[in-house]
Design a protein around this motif. Structure first.
Motif, PDB file in Angstrom:
ATOM      1  N   HIS A   7       0.844  -1.191   0.000  1.00  0.00           N
ATOM      2  CA  HIS A   7       0.000   0.000   0.000  1.00  0.00           C
ATOM      3  C   HIS A   7       0.882   1.245   0.000  1.00  0.00           C
ATOM      4  O   HIS A   7       1.257   1.743   1.068  1.00  0.00           O
ATOM      5  CB  HIS A   7      -0.949  -0.015   1.200  1.00  0.00           C
ATOM      6  N   PRO A   8       1.237   1.732  -1.184  1.00  0.00           N
ATOM      7  CA  PRO A   8       2.132   2.891  -1.257  1.00  0.00           C
ATOM      8  C   PRO A   8       1.468   4.154  -0.738  1.00  0.00           C
ATOM      9  O   PRO A   8       0.252   4.322  -0.810  1.00  0.00           O
ATOM     10  CB  PRO A   8       2.430   2.995  -2.759  1.00  0.00           C
ATOM     11  N   ILE A  33       3.613   2.848  -9.701  1.00  0.00           N
ATOM     12  CA  ILE A  33       2.976   1.887  -8.789  1.00  0.00           C
ATOM     13  C   ILE A  33       2.538   0.641  -9.553  1.00  0.00           C
ATOM     14  O   ILE A  33       2.745  -0.493  -9.111  1.00  0.00           O
ATOM     15  CB  ILE A  33       1.785   2.535  -8.069  1.00  0.00           C
ATOM     16  N   ALA A  34       1.940   0.859 -10.734  1.00  0.00           N
ATOM     17  CA  ALA A  34       1.471  -0.275 -11.535  1.00  0.00           C
ATOM     18  C   ALA A  34       2.624  -1.156 -12.009  1.00  0.00           C
ATOM     19  O   ALA A  34       2.451  -2.361 -12.225  1.00  0.00           O
ATOM     20  CB  ALA A  34       0.672   0.239 -12.727  1.00  0.00           C
ATOM     21  N   ALA A  35       3.810  -0.534 -12.198  1.00  0.00           N
ATOM     22  CA  ALA A  35       4.958  -1.284 -12.705  1.00  0.00           C
ATOM     23  C   ALA A  35       5.693  -2.054 -11.606  1.00  0.00           C
ATOM     24  O   ALA A  35       6.530  -2.914 -11.912  1.00  0.00           O
ATOM     25  CB  ALA A  35       5.936  -0.330 -13.395  1.00  0.00           C
ATOM     26  N   ALA A  36       5.393  -1.734 -10.348  1.00  0.00           N
ATOM     27  CA  ALA A  36       6.110  -2.352  -9.230  1.00  0.00           C
ATOM     28  C   ALA A  36       5.305  -3.511  -8.658  1.00  0.00           C
ATOM     29  O   ALA A  36       4.081  -3.466  -8.591  1.00  0.00           O
ATOM     30  CB  ALA A  36       6.371  -1.311  -8.144  1.00  0.00           C
ATOM     31  N   ASP A  37       6.011  -4.552  -8.233  1.00  0.00           N
ATOM     32  CA  ASP A  37       5.350  -5.686  -7.603  1.00  0.00           C
ATOM     33  C   ASP A  37       5.655  -5.775  -6.113  1.00  0.00           C
ATOM     34  O   ASP A  37       5.278  -6.737  -5.441  1.00  0.00           O
ATOM     35  CB  ASP A  37       5.732  -6.996  -8.300  1.00  0.00           C
ATOM     36  N   SER A  38       6.354  -4.767  -5.594  1.00  0.00           N
ATOM     37  CA  SER A  38       6.658  -4.737  -4.164  1.00  0.00           C
ATOM     38  C   SER A  38       7.027  -3.314  -3.777  1.00  0.00           C
ATOM     39  O   SER A  38       7.329  -2.468  -4.633  1.00  0.00           O
ATOM     40  CB  SER A  38       7.823  -5.676  -3.828  1.00  0.00           C
ATOM     41  N   ALA A  39       7.013  -3.048  -2.486  1.00  0.00           N
ATOM     42  CA  ALA A  39       7.412  -1.727  -2.003  1.00  0.00           C
ATOM     43  C   ALA A  39       8.870  -1.445  -2.339  1.00  0.00           C
ATOM     44  O   ALA A  39       9.241  -0.311  -2.673  1.00  0.00           O
ATOM     45  CB  ALA A  39       7.179  -1.641  -0.494  1.00  0.00           C
ATOM     46  N   THR A  43      10.249   1.669  -4.610  1.00  0.00           N
ATOM     47  CA  THR A  43      11.273   2.597  -4.115  1.00  0.00           C
ATOM     48  C   THR A  43      12.422   2.714  -5.101  1.00  0.00           C
ATOM     49  O   THR A  43      12.926   3.810  -5.377  1.00  0.00           O
ATOM     50  CB  THR A  43      11.811   2.130  -2.748  1.00  0.00           C
ATOM     51  N   ASP A  44      12.841   1.575  -5.666  1.00  0.00           N
ATOM     52  CA  ASP A  44      13.933   1.578  -6.644  1.00  0.00           C
ATOM     53  C   ASP A  44      13.547   2.365  -7.891  1.00  0.00           C
ATOM     54  O   ASP A  44      14.352   3.165  -8.399  1.00  0.00           O
ATOM     55  CB  ASP A  44      14.274   0.135  -7.023  1.00  0.00           C
ATOM     56  N   LEU A  45      12.328   2.171  -8.387  1.00  0.00           N
ATOM     57  CA  LEU A  45      11.870   2.899  -9.576  1.00  0.00           C
ATOM     58  C   LEU A  45      11.812   4.404  -9.315  1.00  0.00           C
ATOM     59  O   LEU A  45      12.261   5.207 -10.150  1.00  0.00           O
ATOM     60  CB  LEU A  45      10.490   2.390 -10.009  1.00  0.00           C
ATOM     61  N   VAL A  46      11.284   4.780  -8.179  1.00  0.00           N
ATOM     62  CA  VAL A  46      11.174   6.203  -7.856  1.00  0.00           C
ATOM     63  C   VAL A  46      12.555   6.815  -7.676  1.00  0.00           C
ATOM     64  O   VAL A  46      12.816   7.940  -8.134  1.00  0.00           O
ATOM     65  CB  VAL A  46      10.315   6.405  -6.594  1.00  0.00           C
TER      66      VAL A  46
END
Length: 263
Positions: A7-8, A33-39, A43-46
């Motif tokens: 839950h981001p 958020i849609a591209a990430a499968d975990s918190a 965080t890495d993408l952002v």
């Protein structure tokens, strides 16, 4: 297998993106958020996005003319304004034409024109090996060949004088202005896709000179330029015996020039 939900904190994510200069922070947040499968992945993408890495390179795709086009790291990201170039090219070309997407980058223009024109022959070409590899994947399901080489040098010679349309989103940024481009472009896209020489028209002049020989009688060249370059480019096209026409879209802040080979 049940996926683990995370839950981001959307407001915090949007604030961080906006502080980093992302104009469409809300939209970008949802895409990340849609591209990430975990918190941890989010965080890495952002973290990568706020350092200036293009959103499209992080996602692996860009939306262009209603299609999702694969975009690899380092490859030129198709711009929204280039929709005008594609529309202008399609407007002057009959269905079933022989079409070449020159300086193709990801192959985005060829992908859209394949659907709009149902060409009898469609190919793409680019100098950059990374762009060629990306375009080949994007166009593989259409069996569209993508050639690697400088402009027309790798295109089968049997098409010389037979092409109905050459569409070229060639680089047109003047060399001195490349340093003023957003970091997403100047730091993460191939310089060969951006730098158009001292006045921005060096590559486009070469495209026009060669296209005058590769086009069939009645065929068209379609290119994208800035408003300030229209006069000089049209003079070059006219001098080569081509008949130019200019299309501009204020909403897209885009300018395209088509040029017909008489016949």
């Amino acid at each position: 297998m049940t996926s683990i939900q995370f839950h981001p904190d959307r407001p915090a994510l949007v604030s961080r993106l906006r502080a980093a200069g992302c104009v469409f922070a809300e939209d970008e947040a949802e895409l990340l958020i849609a591209a990430a499968d975990s918190a941890e992945r989010l965080t890495d993408l952002v973290d990568q996005r706020v350092t200036g890495l293009p959103l499209e390179h992080l996602l692996g795709w860009a939306e262009f003319c209603g299609l999702r086009v694969g975009v690899d790291p380092g490859v030129f990201v198709p711009r929204t304004r280039t929709a005008l170039l594609v529309s202008a090219a399609a407007a002057v070309t009959r269905p079933g034409a022989a079409v070449l997407d020159l300086c193709c980058g990801s192959g985005a223009a060829a992908l859209v024109l394949a659907g709009r024109l149902a060409p009898r022959w469609l190919a793409a070409a680019d100098l950059d090996p990374a762009a060629v590899a990306c375009a080949r994947r994007n166009l593989a399901h259409l069996s569209v060949p993508v050639y690697q080489g400088d402009l027309f040098e790798s295109v089968p010679v049997r098409w010389r004088g037979e092409l109905d349309l050459v569409v070229a989103n060639a680089p047109y940024v003047p060399t001195d202005a490349v340093a003023l481009m957003p970091p997403e472009a100047r730091l993460h896209e191939a310089p060969v896709a951006l730098d158009g020489g001292s006045d921005g028209l060096a590559v486009l002049r070469r495209v026009a000179e060669a296209a005058a020989d590769w086009l069939a009688p009645g065929g068209h060249l379609a290119v994208e330029v800035s408003v300030d370059q229209v006069g000089a480019l049209c003079a070059t096209l006219t001098g080569l015996g081509l008949v130019p026409a200019v299309v501009h879209d204020d909403d897209l802040d885009a300018t395209a020039v088509t040029a017909r080979r008489p016949g």
